[in-house]
Design a protein around this motif. Structure first.
Motif, PDB file in Angstrom:
ATOM      1  N   THR A  53       0.854  -1.187   0.000  1.00 27.29           N
ATOM      2  CA  THR A  53       0.000   0.000   0.000  1.00 27.29           C
ATOM      3  C   THR A  53       0.889   1.236   0.000  1.00 27.29           C
ATOM      4  O   THR A  53       2.108   1.133   0.163  1.00 27.29           O
ATOM      5  CB  THR A  53      -0.918   0.044   1.244  1.00 27.29           C
ATOM      6  OG1 THR A  53      -0.114   0.328   2.405  1.00 27.29           O
ATOM      7  CG2 THR A  53      -1.676  -1.257   1.435  1.00 27.29           C
ATOM      8  N   ARG A  99     -12.053  -6.558   5.205  1.00 22.43           N
ATOM      9  CA  ARG A  99     -12.202  -7.158   3.877  1.00 22.43           C
ATOM     10  C   ARG A  99     -13.654  -7.024   3.423  1.00 22.43           C
ATOM     11  O   ARG A  99     -14.580  -7.233   4.191  1.00 22.43           O
ATOM     12  CB  ARG A  99     -11.805  -8.626   3.910  1.00 22.43           C
ATOM     13  CG  ARG A  99     -11.811  -9.245   2.545  1.00 22.43           C
ATOM     14  CD  ARG A  99     -11.271 -10.645   2.572  1.00 22.43           C
ATOM     15  NE  ARG A  99     -11.254 -11.178   1.216  1.00 22.43           N
ATOM     16  CZ  ARG A  99     -10.535 -12.189   0.831  1.00 22.43           C
ATOM     17  NH1 ARG A  99      -9.744 -12.792   1.689  1.00 22.43           N
ATOM     18  NH2 ARG A  99     -10.592 -12.612  -0.410  1.00 22.43           N
ATOM     19  N   LYS A 100     -13.818  -6.655   2.158  1.00 20.54           N
ATOM     20  CA  LYS A 100     -15.142  -6.556   1.548  1.00 20.54           C
ATOM     21  C   LYS A 100     -15.025  -7.165   0.158  1.00 20.54           C
ATOM     22  O   LYS A 100     -14.474  -6.548  -0.747  1.00 20.54           O
ATOM     23  CB  LYS A 100     -15.592  -5.103   1.478  1.00 20.54           C
ATOM     24  CG  LYS A 100     -16.990  -4.916   0.958  1.00 20.54           C
ATOM     25  CD  LYS A 100     -17.385  -3.452   1.019  1.00 20.54           C
ATOM     26  CE  LYS A 100     -18.813  -3.265   0.539  1.00 20.54           C
ATOM     27  NZ  LYS A 100     -19.195  -1.841   0.578  1.00 20.54           N
ATOM     28  N   SER A 102     -13.347  -8.987  -2.595  1.00 21.18           N
ATOM     29  CA  SER A 102     -11.922  -9.206  -2.883  1.00 21.18           C
ATOM     30  C   SER A 102     -11.051  -8.014  -2.485  1.00 21.18           C
ATOM     31  O   SER A 102      -9.845  -8.044  -2.673  1.00 21.18           O
ATOM     32  CB  SER A 102     -11.736  -9.497  -4.374  1.00 21.18           C
ATOM     33  OG  SER A 102     -12.143  -8.371  -5.141  1.00 21.18           O
ATOM     34  N   GLN A 103     -11.668  -6.958  -1.958  1.00 16.65           N
ATOM     35  CA  GLN A 103     -10.924  -5.747  -1.579  1.00 16.65           C
ATOM     36  C   GLN A 103     -10.772  -5.635  -0.066  1.00 16.65           C
ATOM     37  O   GLN A 103     -11.508  -6.259   0.697  1.00 16.65           O
ATOM     38  CB  GLN A 103     -11.660  -4.493  -2.056  1.00 16.65           C
ATOM     39  CG  GLN A 103     -11.768  -4.327  -3.539  1.00 16.65           C
ATOM     40  CD  GLN A 103     -12.497  -3.044  -3.877  1.00 16.65           C
ATOM     41  OE1 GLN A 103     -13.465  -2.666  -3.229  1.00 16.65           O
ATOM     42  NE2 GLN A 103     -12.034  -2.365  -4.912  1.00 16.65           N
ATOM     43  N   TYR A 104      -9.841  -4.791   0.330  1.00 19.97           N
ATOM     44  CA  TYR A 104      -9.715  -4.373   1.722  1.00 19.97           C
ATOM     45  C   TYR A 104     -10.036  -2.882   1.735  1.00 19.97           C
ATOM     46  O   TYR A 104      -9.383  -2.102   1.041  1.00 19.97           O
ATOM     47  CB  TYR A 104      -8.312  -4.645   2.255  1.00 19.97           C
ATOM     48  CG  TYR A 104      -8.082  -6.122   2.470  1.00 19.97           C
ATOM     49  CD1 TYR A 104      -8.400  -6.723   3.685  1.00 19.97           C
ATOM     50  CD2 TYR A 104      -7.600  -6.921   1.443  1.00 19.97           C
ATOM     51  CE1 TYR A 104      -8.223  -8.081   3.876  1.00 19.97           C
ATOM     52  CE2 TYR A 104      -7.412  -8.279   1.620  1.00 19.97           C
ATOM     53  CZ  TYR A 104      -7.725  -8.854   2.842  1.00 19.97           C
ATOM     54  OH  TYR A 104      -7.561 -10.195   3.027  1.00 19.97           O
ATOM     55  N   VAL A 105     -11.078  -2.512   2.475  1.00 21.39           N
ATOM     56  CA  VAL A 105     -11.555  -1.136   2.454  1.00 21.39           C
ATOM     57  C   VAL A 105     -11.331  -0.462   3.804  1.00 21.39           C
ATOM     58  O   VAL A 105     -11.492  -1.074   4.858  1.00 21.39           O
ATOM     59  CB  VAL A 105     -13.045  -1.042   2.043  1.00 21.39           C
ATOM     60  CG1 VAL A 105     -13.234  -1.495   0.610  1.00 21.39           C
ATOM     61  CG2 VAL A 105     -13.928  -1.856   2.958  1.00 21.39           C
ATOM     62  N   THR A 161     -12.273   6.837  -3.200  1.00 22.63           N
ATOM     63  CA  THR A 161     -12.276   5.395  -2.952  1.00 22.63           C
ATOM     64  C   THR A 161     -12.014   5.134  -1.477  1.00 22.63           C
ATOM     65  O   THR A 161     -11.540   6.016  -0.755  1.00 22.63           O
ATOM     66  CB  THR A 161     -11.198   4.689  -3.800  1.00 22.63           C
ATOM     67  OG1 THR A 161     -11.307   3.275  -3.613  1.00 22.63           O
ATOM     68  CG2 THR A 161      -9.801   5.145  -3.427  1.00 22.63           C
ATOM     69  N   SER A 162     -12.307   3.914  -1.061  1.00 21.44           N
ATOM     70  CA  SER A 162     -11.914   3.477   0.286  1.00 21.44           C
ATOM     71  C   SER A 162     -11.024   2.231   0.202  1.00 21.44           C
ATOM     72  O   SER A 162     -10.637   1.683   1.217  1.00 21.44           O
ATOM     73  CB  SER A 162     -13.155   3.199   1.138  1.00 21.44           C
ATOM     74  OG  SER A 162     -13.943   2.187   0.561  1.00 21.44           O
ATOM     75  N   ASP A 163     -10.698   1.791  -1.016  1.00 22.44           N
ATOM     76  CA  ASP A 163      -9.813   0.647  -1.229  1.00 22.44           C
ATOM     77  C   ASP A 163      -8.405   1.029  -0.768  1.00 22.44           C
ATOM     78  O   ASP A 163      -7.803   1.963  -1.306  1.00 22.44           O
ATOM     79  CB  ASP A 163      -9.799   0.277  -2.716  1.00 22.44           C
ATOM     80  CG  ASP A 163      -8.948  -0.956  -3.019  1.00 22.44           C
ATOM     81  OD1 ASP A 163      -8.022  -1.278  -2.248  1.00 22.44           O
ATOM     82  OD2 ASP A 163      -9.208  -1.592  -4.050  1.00 22.44           O
ATOM     83  N   HIS A 165      -5.605  -0.211  -1.231  1.00 25.65           N
ATOM     84  CA  HIS A 165      -4.540  -0.326  -2.223  1.00 25.65           C
ATOM     85  C   HIS A 165      -4.567   0.822  -3.231  1.00 25.65           C
ATOM     86  O   HIS A 165      -3.644   0.973  -4.025  1.00 25.65           O
ATOM     87  CB  HIS A 165      -4.607  -1.684  -2.930  1.00 25.65           C
ATOM     88  CG  HIS A 165      -4.224  -2.811  -2.019  1.00 25.65           C
ATOM     89  ND1 HIS A 165      -5.148  -3.658  -1.455  1.00 25.65           N
ATOM     90  CD2 HIS A 165      -3.026  -3.198  -1.547  1.00 25.65           C
ATOM     91  CE1 HIS A 165      -4.521  -4.536  -0.686  1.00 25.65           C
ATOM     92  NE2 HIS A 165      -3.226  -4.276  -0.726  1.00 25.65           N
ATOM     93  N   GLU A 166      -5.600   1.630  -3.199  1.00 28.51           N
ATOM     94  CA  GLU A 166      -5.676   2.804  -4.067  1.00 28.51           C
ATOM     95  C   GLU A 166      -5.481   4.107  -3.294  1.00 28.51           C
ATOM     96  O   GLU A 166      -5.290   5.158  -3.898  1.00 28.51           O
ATOM     97  CB  GLU A 166      -7.024   2.833  -4.795  1.00 28.51           C
ATOM     98  CG  GLU A 166      -7.194   1.681  -5.759  1.00 28.51           C
ATOM     99  CD  GLU A 166      -8.521   1.714  -6.481  1.00 28.51           C
ATOM    100  OE1 GLU A 166      -9.138   2.800  -6.549  1.00 28.51           O
ATOM    101  OE2 GLU A 166      -8.952   0.658  -6.983  1.00 28.51           O
TER     102      GLU A 166
END
Length: 193
Positions: A53, A99-100, A102-105, A161-163, A165-166
């Motif tokens: 991240t 986790r939501k 396949s993402q982590y938010v 976004t809340s991802d 990784h972004e």
């Protein structure tokens, strides 16, 4: 007995238990479940589910106070930041996420920082971004105000976004910088003088 332990580990409630790691890194990495926090040559990196991240990239030059917690499917990672104080978490930054699909938010991002106010000692302020409500809260604790009353401000913000990784520290700190740049914090701290 071994069968019972294996059954408990495989049960759906096994991940609902809380677990934590805390300490000081002078090099290397610490892991907990999907989280890997590394500190090498003064550089901090946070990896989640094997992907790096752009969060929690600060820290002390030679060591890194940290806390990693997992509780009921939610993760929290906290690192101590450079400060004039020798208290490890006098200043800090932390991210809470889950986790939501396949993402982590992200659900919350918090920074405790020191703001400079001309002619006054540095002001300790807590900034919290609530991703669910899309609100930035700014709080001055009572001991940092001239009248002994705490101050709290809230602003709605537009997050792309809340991802995790972004997201990046720079992106989130831009919201915080806008909140502290209006001079209101220093005015309240100094009693309007």
């Amino acid at each position: 007995m071994l069968t019972l332990l294996l059954a408990l580990a495989a049960s759906p409630h096994a991940h609902s238990m809380s677990d934590s790691r805390t300490g000081t890194l002078t090099g290397g990495c610490r892991s907990l479940d999907v989280i890997k926090l590394c500190f090498v040559n003064g550089n901090t990196s946070l990896l989640v589910a094997g992907r790096e991240t752009r969060l929690l990239n600060d820290g002390w030059p030679n060591f890194l106070p940290y806390q990693i917690t997992r509780k009921r499917g939610s993760y929290r990672v906290k690192i101590g930041l450079r400060s004039l104080s020798d208290i490890p978490f006098y200043r800090y930054v932390e991210i809470t996420f889950h986790r939501k699909g396949s993402q982590y938010v992200a659900s919350r991002y918090t920074i405790v920082s020191e703001n400079r106010c001309d002619g006054w000692p540095d002001l300790k302020v807590t900034y919290t971004i609530d991703f669910t409500r899309r609100v930035l809260s700014t709080q001055i604790d009572p001991e940092w105000t001239s009248d002994g009353n705490g101050r709290r401000y809230s602003n709605h913000i537009q997050l792309k976004t809340s991802d995790i990784h972004e997201l990046s520290d720079e992106y989130l700190n831009a919201f915080i910088g806008n909140a502290s740049a209006n001079g209101k914090l220093c005015k309240d701290y100094s009693g309007g003088r």
